[in-house]
Design a protein around this motif. Structure first.
Motif, mmCIF file in Angstrom:
data_model
loop_
_atom_site.group_PDB
_atom_site.id
_atom_site.type_symbol
_atom_site.label_atom_id
_atom_site.label_comp_id
_atom_site.label_asym_id
_atom_site.label_seq_id
_atom_site.Cartn_x
_atom_site.Cartn_y
_atom_site.Cartn_z
ATOM 1 N N ASP A 1 0.810 -1.219 0.000
ATOM 2 C CA ASP A 1 0.000 0.000 0.000
ATOM 3 C C ASP A 1 0.842 1.266 0.000
ATOM 4 O O ASP A 1 0.329 2.370 -0.046
ATOM 5 N N THR B 1 -0.114 -1.269 8.351
ATOM 6 C CA THR B 1 -1.305 -1.121 9.184
ATOM 7 C C THR B 1 -1.455 0.278 9.753
ATOM 8 O O THR B 1 -2.404 0.543 10.475
ATOM 9 N N ASN C 1 -15.826 5.264 7.960
ATOM 10 C CA ASN C 1 -14.470 4.751 8.133
ATOM 11 C C ASN C 1 -14.351 3.671 9.212
ATOM 12 O O ASN C 1 -13.252 3.187 9.479
ATOM 13 N N ASN D 1 -14.252 0.284 11.092
ATOM 14 C CA ASN D 1 -13.786 -1.023 10.615
ATOM 15 C C ASN D 1 -14.622 -2.141 11.219
ATOM 16 O O ASN D 1 -15.223 -1.990 12.287
ATOM 17 N N GLN E 1 -13.418 -4.753 2.329
ATOM 18 C CA GLN E 1 -13.846 -3.373 2.477
ATOM 19 C C GLN E 1 -12.906 -2.425 1.731
ATOM 20 O O GLN E 1 -11.858 -2.834 1.216
ATOM 21 N N THR E 2 -13.336 -1.212 1.703
ATOM 22 C CA THR E 2 -12.431 -0.172 1.212
ATOM 23 C C THR E 2 -12.050 0.731 2.378
ATOM 24 O O THR E 2 -12.779 0.844 3.372
ATOM 25 N N PHE E 3 -10.913 1.344 2.245
ATOM 26 C CA PHE E 3 -10.414 2.240 3.280
ATOM 27 C C PHE E 3 -9.779 3.433 2.585
ATOM 28 O O PHE E 3 -8.900 3.248 1.727
ATOM 29 N N GLU F 1 -8.986 -2.345 0.991
ATOM 30 C CA GLU F 1 -8.275 -2.544 2.251
ATOM 31 C C GLU F 1 -7.438 -3.812 2.151
ATOM 32 O O GLU F 1 -7.947 -4.873 1.753
ATOM 33 N N ARG G 1 -4.268 -3.868 -2.448
ATOM 34 C CA ARG G 1 -4.743 -2.495 -2.585
ATOM 35 C C ARG G 1 -5.009 -2.140 -4.042
ATOM 36 O O ARG G 1 -5.994 -1.486 -4.366
ATOM 37 N N ASP H 1 -6.889 -7.572 8.659
ATOM 38 C CA ASP H 1 -6.969 -6.447 7.729
ATOM 39 C C ASP H 1 -6.029 -5.344 8.226
ATOM 40 O O ASP H 1 -5.510 -5.407 9.345
ATOM 41 N N GLN H 2 -5.833 -4.360 7.411
ATOM 42 C CA GLN H 2 -4.783 -3.385 7.717
ATOM 43 C C GLN H 2 -5.156 -2.418 8.825
ATOM 44 O O GLN H 2 -4.316 -1.628 9.260
ATOM 45 N N ARG H 3 -6.395 -2.459 9.288
ATOM 46 C CA ARG H 3 -6.791 -1.548 10.369
ATOM 47 C C ARG H 3 -6.851 -2.248 11.722
ATOM 48 O O ARG H 3 -7.424 -1.717 12.663
#
Lengths: 873, 359
Positions: free
Chosen positions: A493, A552, B197, B199, B282-284, B289, B312, B344-346
């Motif tokens: 990313d 992240t 936004n 998550n 999802q999208t972020f 995401e 991504r 996921d990245q969050r």
């Protein structure tokens, strides 16, 4: 009585009156190539026995006018003046007065061997209204050198050495039995030296000689129809505007073992240049960071000099004439650089009216070049080349057999097209197109580095350079270019993309004010509208703890369009108070629109010949300020770039050069550089990471070089650098070693011509190991790493920054060249064997997933034979 | 900037391309005490809201034999949590050290709600977690960050602390245990501004083993309400489990597929394939995401430790699974536990696990 009428050496046309030695032999006999007997045919110089003062024109004196009248004086074999012509009139009655005086001169005639011969010389008669009496004659410049076959096999006796100012023949000499020539007959100035001999291609070089200085040159010529065409030019001990200038000829550049004949990689073998981290393609000079030593090609800034991590240079060696490398304390001509400068020059076309070509293939790439006259454009010649890598052709199938996730390979290509002409007798114009393109794209779906990988780096530029010697005392150089560049980097990313349209203009005028003072004034302007956008992890800065990959973390996003506007003015005075001393002092003003600040950079260098002559000893020193404006990343990620200032370095150096023979020299130079205003990351008043100028540092050390410059058989050098590079990244933090600190850098290399087309070279390097930061945890009993559940991975808990060092790097490379000549066609083959004894050099520390296990890991190549084949006509 | 991360990333790319990874045991092979994931519920915080944390810990320490010949099972893993580091300077975890030190020395810490024990822990985020967070032009959105530190100790947790971290881990003699028995770490709770936004944790539709879904009969799914795999005390208890392989009773008293131990290069590779619910993609900030699966096993080995699930740039990947190879035979029936975690990245995560009996 004439007030102040005195004689000066003619720069572009003429002769030094004081010694009255420059001559243009009119003898009908042309020297022939005849071996040892040639020395007896050398031409001696006419000498002025009796000088006559000219009458100063009354009106001119009343008006306080000075003038130079350039004359052509014909002297017969008895030493009498038979004719005087005005080559460059000055008007106001000066011309007539000069002619009348010159006709009264009495000369000792020129001689060819023991026989007097007629000669024609160019002579500048200088009128100066204020001087009361003629000053003592200036020390004569000395130009000496040798001519040899380009393969270095043997010296060339009896070759004609024609020295021209513009198109006017000033002097003609003949090489002796050992191929040498020498003259003290030239006036200070710029000359065109033309080497010719029966059966050999004519070679032309531009030279500058200065009063009281020795200029040593060595020319290699090739037999006609040989096709090699690699005439070698090795600059001698010419006093420079810098403390230290190291020049590598094209032949040296193409023969350094371990570089596959790549020109810019050869620079890495010079003193002060560190071994870059594996696969990084960095240029690390005197303990400074990458991107602080810019590379100029024909005065144009090349932001990237290597394809993909240093695979090869973006400009092929065949296009270059020579590379000048300034490790520090360089002229005010150059700016926006904190460490050193690399200045590469594209070679002039041969202009022999014939077409030449080249094709080469090795393991990495294939290239082709063509050179010759441009049909329909009289006086114009071109040289063009194109190169493309073919790693993808063999690496991709190989990767597929290895069951790796990455099954793509990088691709690069570059291209060059240059055309040049001499619009007038004293000018030179070159226009060209240079470009390169690197790209790689793959999707890795497994492993810690999974995600899209996409890199692209492309640049394209059109440029023109113009040089004109307006008069013997005045010359101008102008460079203009327009270019487009685009870079893209995507790693999962994380991504960044920049596009810029850059216009770079440079201009310099050189004006000799007096016999011992020359003023150079110039400007350069960088104007580059750009856009930068992307998303990258928050950079904690150098020395900060590990924060992981950033995948992240909400990334710092930027989409920034603006203009780089960086105009600069500079001026420097070159003073030669006596024949032994050369001092250059100047100042440079750089404006940066992003910071809205003007950086003032005064610089001074000095050279003094402690012992003059053939075995001269020269002391040299320099001190000055150097600035480098914030970079693109600094700007776009800074919340307020106007708060930033340029990085600054105060460079100081002191050294000695000792010449033992025409070829063997030794130099040692100590340096001490203080850095401040370094742009680093720190927590600002908002509590977030931001750029500031709090970084400081110091770099000190010494460089040693024992060099044997190229002769017909051999070139080589031993270089050793002892240095230390320290940084303090934020106030209150301890000083620590810079991550590129390499205390010991030793390089020994050489290349020897064995004969019959064979040449053998080798290079040995010994470099201190890379620094690394150990993972030590929070103390005894603590795991060495912290688990981040968000990243599902571990983060190293750093110990003291750069507190450990890997074992040293050492490597031996060997290169063998063989060349065959078939009429007009030359076939060459080389094998460049890298890492002959297959040393596994540790480059970094690799860790297991939780940092509990570690192992030195190499990123360097194992033993690799790089084989290439080349054909030329 | 000197020492910028960008050159490092470039070098990392080059290193990745050059396949210069050394031959270390892969992270997918679990030994000792390992923290494999920390689940947050909800996946992103809200100001003043509560967040429940649950740690997935693997304990694969071997039993030891005492001097008298008795088998000594390792003591249970102790887990300690410490919260209270909110929006630290630089927003990075390492800036929490002063806050952690102060918390550890606070005599009222036990009643502050900022410490906890056991595999689960709940905390309440400050109401001003967003309002006190810096707003930067370069941030893609406004967010606050809260760090929760933890220690998983295969001995006795001590609070003598280490420089910068308040917990240690000692064996019965009081000496620090080795790094294989002690994990320290943190989880990051992001609080994003804007409902769009927020998550959610990924969810699994299933996990295939050798081409057949192991859910619900054989596997545990942290994101599902389905019951855990059938328990058993003998192989006969698993006779009614329909699966591609014969199900037998594992050492952990769950029904599990039986495979043959194998050595050599020609051993079969059993595909392990997580099926992620489509809603989890999802999208972020307007882009896909990033999502990835990690694989762990106590015996045998995986072909890949990690597989990308959502890129991504390119979105969902075609092949998100990997292969598992059975361990070499040693004459005994053994049980391998396999975990598949999906991140996921969050900070969202879910996992599934199942046993495989190797004979």
């Amino acid at each position: 009585m004439m007030r102040g009428a005195r004689q000066l050496a003619v720069a572009a046309l003429g002769c030094s009156l004081s010694v009255a030695q420059a001559l243009c032999a009119e003898a009908a006999e042309q020297p022939s190539v005849e071996g040892s007997g040639a020395s007896s045919r050398a031409v001696s110089d006419p000498e002025l026995v009796e000088f006559a003062n000219a009458e100063y024109p009354p009106e001119a004196r009343a008006a306080g006018l000075d003038a130079d009248v350039v004359l052509a004086i014909s002297i017969d074999k008895d030493g009498k003046v038979t004719n005087v012509e005005v080559l460059e009139p000055a008007g106001h009655g000066f011309d007539e007065a000069a002619v009348a005086a010159a006709k009264k001169f009495v000369w000792k005639p020129a001689h060819r061997g023991d026989r007097p011969v007629a000669a024609k010389i160019a002579y500048k008669y200088h009128f100066h209204a204020e001087a009361e009496a003629p000053p003592p004659p200036p020390a004569a410049p000395l130009l000496e050198g040798s001519v040899h076959l380009a393969d270095g096999k043997s010296p060339l006796a009896g070759a004609q050495v024609r020295i021209l100012a513009g198109t006017a023949l000033v002097l003609e000499l003949t090489t002796d039995a050992s191929g040498h020539f020498r003259t003290e007959a030239l006036a200070p100035g710029d000359y065109r030296v033309q080497i010719s001999a029966d059966g050999f291609e004519t070679y032309t070089a531009e030279e500058h000689v200065a009063a009281g200085e020795e200029t040593n040159v060595s020319y290699g010529v090739v037999p006609k129809n040989d096709g090699e065409g690699e005439t070698v030019l090795v600059k001698g001990a010419r006093p420079s505007r810098e403390v230290t200038r190291r020049t590598l000829s094209r032949h040296e550049l193409s023969r350094v073992a371990g570089t596959s004949g790549d020109a810019l990689r050869a620079i890495q073998n010079l003193p002060g240049v560190a071994r870059p981290p594996a696969l990084s393609g960095q240029l690390v000079v005197r303990g400074n960071a990458d991107q602080t030593t810019p590379v100029f090609v024909e005065g144009l800034w090349f932001p990237t000099i290597y394809h993909f991590g240093g695979l090869s240079s973006v400009v092929p060696t065949e296009m270059l004439d020579e590379i000048n490398f300034y490790p520090g304390n360089f002229s005010v001509k150059y700016g926006r650089a904190l460490a050193g400068v690399v200045d590469a020059h594209v070679r002039e076309t041969r202009g022999d009216g014939r077409y030449h070509g080249l094709a080469q293939v090795d393991l990495i790439d294939a290239r082709g070049m063509l050179e010759g006259p441009i049909p329909g454009l009289k006086g114009w010649n071109f040289i063009g080349g194109v190169r493309r890598s073919h790693v993808d052709a063999w690496l991709v199938p190989l990767l597929r057999t290895k069951d790796t996730q990455i099954t793509a390979a990088p691709v690069y290509y570059d291209y060059q097209l240059v055309a040049d002409t001499h619009p007038t007798k004293t000018s030179y114009l070159r226009v060209g197109i240079l470009g390169y393109d690197d790209h790689f794209r793959a999707v890795n779906e497994a492993g810690a580095n999974s995600g899209t990988i996409d890199t692209m780096n492309a640049s394209f530029g059109i440029g023109a350079i113009y040089h004109d010697t307006l008069s013997p005392d005045t010359s101008v150089d102008v460079t203009m270019s327009f270019g487009r560049s685009k870079q893209r980097f995507v790693f999962s990313d994380i991504r960044a993309q920049t596009e810029a349209n850059g216009t770079l203009g440079r201009g310099e005028i050189t004006q000799r004010i007096t016999r011992r003072a020359t003023l150079r004034t110039g400007f350069d302007l960088l104007f580059a509208p750009y856009n930068a956008k992307g998303a990258i992890p928050d950079d904690s800065g150098a020395g900060a703890p590990d924060i992981g990959s950033g995948v992240t973390t909400p990334l710092r996003v930027f989409d920034h369009s603006s203009n780089f506007l960086e105009p600069a003015l500079y001026s420097e005075m070159s003073l030669e108070p006596n024949a032994r001393t050369h001092v250059v002092s100047g100042v440079r003003l750089d404006f940066t629109s992003d910071t809205r600040r003007v950086d003032v950079a005064p610089r001074t260098t000095a050279r003094y010949d402690l012992v003059p002559g053939a075995k001269k000893t020269t002391l040299k020193a320099g001190s000055g300020l150097f600035y480098q404006a914030p970079g693109l990343l600094d700007i776009v990620l800074s919340d307020d770039a106007k708060k930033l200032r340029s990085r600054r370095a105060w460079q100081n150096s002191l050294g000695v050069e000792q010449r033992f023979t025409d070829h063997l020299t030794f130099s040692v130079e100590g340096f001490f550089n203080l850095l401040d205003q370094q742009i680093e990351r720190g927590v600002n008043e908002q509590g977030v990471l931001a750029y500031n100028n709090f970084g400081t540092g110091r770099i000190y050390g010494a460089e040693f070089m024992l060099r044997y410059s190229e002769d017909e058989h051999f070139f080589g050098w031993l270089s050793y650098t002892l240095s230390r590079s320290e940084r303090t990244y934020q106030p209150g933090q301890p000083s620590q070693l810079f991550y590129l600190d390499q205390p010991h850098i030793l390089t020994i290399l050489g290349s020897y011509v064995l004969g019959k087309g064979w040449e053998l070279g080798g290079r040995f390097r010994f470099v201190s190991g890379n620094l690394y930061t150990p993972c030590v945890g929070y103390g005894p009993g603590s795991p060495p790493a912290l688990y981040s559940s968000t990243q599902s991975g571990y983060l190293c808990l750093n110990g003291p920054q750069n507190s450990k060092r890997l074992p040293p790097f050492h490597e031996l490379d060997v290169r063998v060249d063989k060349r065959w000549v078939f009429g007009n066609f030359t076939l060459g083959v080389y094998a460049d064997v890298i890492n002959v004894y297959n040393r596994v050099n540790p480059d970094f520390i690799a860790y297991n997933f939780d940092y509990t296990r570690s192992r030195p890991q190499t990123g360097s190549l194992p033993i690799v034979p790089s084989i290439g084949i080349r054909g030329e006509f | 900037m000197e020492g910028s991360r960008l050159p490092t990333l470039l070098c990392a790319t080059a290193c990745a391309l050059s396949a210069c990874q050394p031959d270390f045991p892969p992270p997918s092979e679990v030994h000792g005490v390992r923290v494999l994931a920390v689940h947050q519920d909800p996946a992103s915080g809200v100001p003043g809201g509560s967040v429940k944390l649950e740690m997935l810990v693997a304990d694969e320490r071997a039993a030891t034999t005492a001097a008298d010949g008795t088998t000594l099972e390792p003591p249970p893993v102790q887990i300690r949590w410490l919260a209270g580091c909110n929006n630290p300077p630089s927003r990075q975890y390492y800036a929490c050290a002063p806050a952690l030190r102060a918390l550890a020395e606070d005599p009222n810490i036990a009643t502050s709600g900022l410490v906890g024990e056991g595999s689960q822990f709940a905390l309440t985020l400050p109401a001003d977690i967003l309002s006190t967070a810096p707003e930067l032009p370069s941030d893609p959105l406004h967010y606050g960050v809260s760090y929760v530190f933890f220690a998983a100790c295969g001995g006795a947790i001590s609070t003598d602390g280490r420089d910068g971290f308040p917990f240690g881990c000692n064996d019965p003699s009081g000496a620090p245990v080795g790094p294989s028995d002690f994990v320290i770490g943190f989880t990051t709770i992001y609080t994003y501004e804007g409902a769009e936004n927020q998550n959610t944790n990924p969810a699994l539709d299933g996990v295939d083993f050798d081409g057949v879904s192991a859910l619900p009969a054989l596997a545990f799914d942290s994101s599902s309400a389905t019951p855990p795999p059938k328990t058993c005390t003998a192989d006969a208890d698993c006779a009614d489990v329909a699966f591609s392989h014969r199900a037998v009773c594992s050492e952990k008293n769950t029904c599990a597929p039986l495979v043959s131990a194998c050595s050599g290069k020609k051993c079969p590779s059993y595909p392990v394939y997580p099926h992620v619910e489509s809603a989890s993609f999802q999208t972020f900030t307007g882009e896909n995401e990033i999502m990835w699966a990690s694989f762990y096993t106590t015996l045998g080995s995986f072909e890949d430790d990690t597989r990308l699930l959502d890129d991504r740039v390119n979105g969902p990947t075609r092949d998100s699974g990997t292969g598992w190879r059975a361990p070499a035979p040693n004459g005994e029936r053994r049980t391998s536990t396999i975990w598949v975690t999906v991140n996921d990245q969050r900070g969202g995560v879910t996992w599934a696990s199942f046993d495989v009996v190797v004979e």
